[in-house]
Design a protein around this motif. Structure first.
Motif, mmCIF file in Angstrom:
data_model
loop_
_atom_site.group_PDB
_atom_site.id
_atom_site.type_symbol
_atom_site.label_atom_id
_atom_site.label_comp_id
_atom_site.label_asym_id
_atom_site.label_seq_id
_atom_site.Cartn_x
_atom_site.Cartn_y
_atom_site.Cartn_z
ATOM 1 N N LEU A 122 0.922 -1.118 0.113
ATOM 2 C CA LEU A 122 0.027 -0.034 -0.094
ATOM 3 C C LEU A 122 1.018 1.109 0.119
ATOM 4 O O LEU A 122 0.626 2.176 -0.695
ATOM 5 N N LYS A 123 1.855 1.332 0.858
ATOM 6 C CA LYS A 123 2.864 2.316 0.831
ATOM 7 C C LYS A 123 3.583 2.641 -0.605
ATOM 8 O O LYS A 123 3.680 3.584 -1.136
ATOM 9 N N LEU A 124 4.082 1.345 -1.103
ATOM 10 C CA LEU A 124 4.590 1.419 -2.326
ATOM 11 C C LEU A 124 3.590 2.079 -3.464
ATOM 12 O O LEU A 124 3.949 2.801 -4.253
ATOM 13 N N MET A 125 2.489 1.644 -3.433
ATOM 14 C CA MET A 125 1.505 2.019 -4.607
ATOM 15 C C MET A 125 1.163 3.395 -4.159
ATOM 16 O O MET A 125 1.034 4.320 -5.333
ATOM 17 N N ASP A 126 1.045 4.075 -2.955
ATOM 18 C CA ASP A 126 0.911 5.323 -2.643
ATOM 19 C C ASP A 126 1.858 5.995 -3.117
ATOM 20 O O ASP A 126 1.909 7.279 -3.594
ATOM 21 N N TRP A 127 3.213 5.634 -2.925
ATOM 22 C CA TRP A 127 4.549 6.552 -3.523
ATOM 23 C C TRP A 127 4.480 6.459 -5.069
ATOM 24 O O TRP A 127 4.748 7.493 -5.859
#
Length: 68
Positions: free
Chosen positions: A57-62
């Motif tokens: 989720l953090k990676l996709m947000d980034w």
């Protein structure tokens, strides 16, 4: 070390209640230890299951923030 017999008169259970320190009673000591280990394993398993999702989720947000 606190001994069960000092506070509970060598009784883990009676008709009215249970000793406050039942984890030290001979009848319940193994069950209490097993329950503690199983609870720890359960929490570790949940964290292992949730960690990749949080990372993704953090990676996709980034990635999304870089695109816009």
């Amino acid at each position: 070390m606190w001994l069960q017999g000092e506070k509970c008169d060598h009784k883990c259970y009676n008709d009215e209640n249970m000793c406050q320190r039942a984890e030290w009673c001979d009848k319940t000591r193994v069950g209490e230890f097993t329950a503690t280990i199983l609870a720890g394993l359960f929490l570790a398993t949940i964290m292992i299951i949730l960690a990749p999702g949080a990372i993704a989720l953090k990676l996709m947000d980034w990635i999304y923030s870089k695109m816009h």
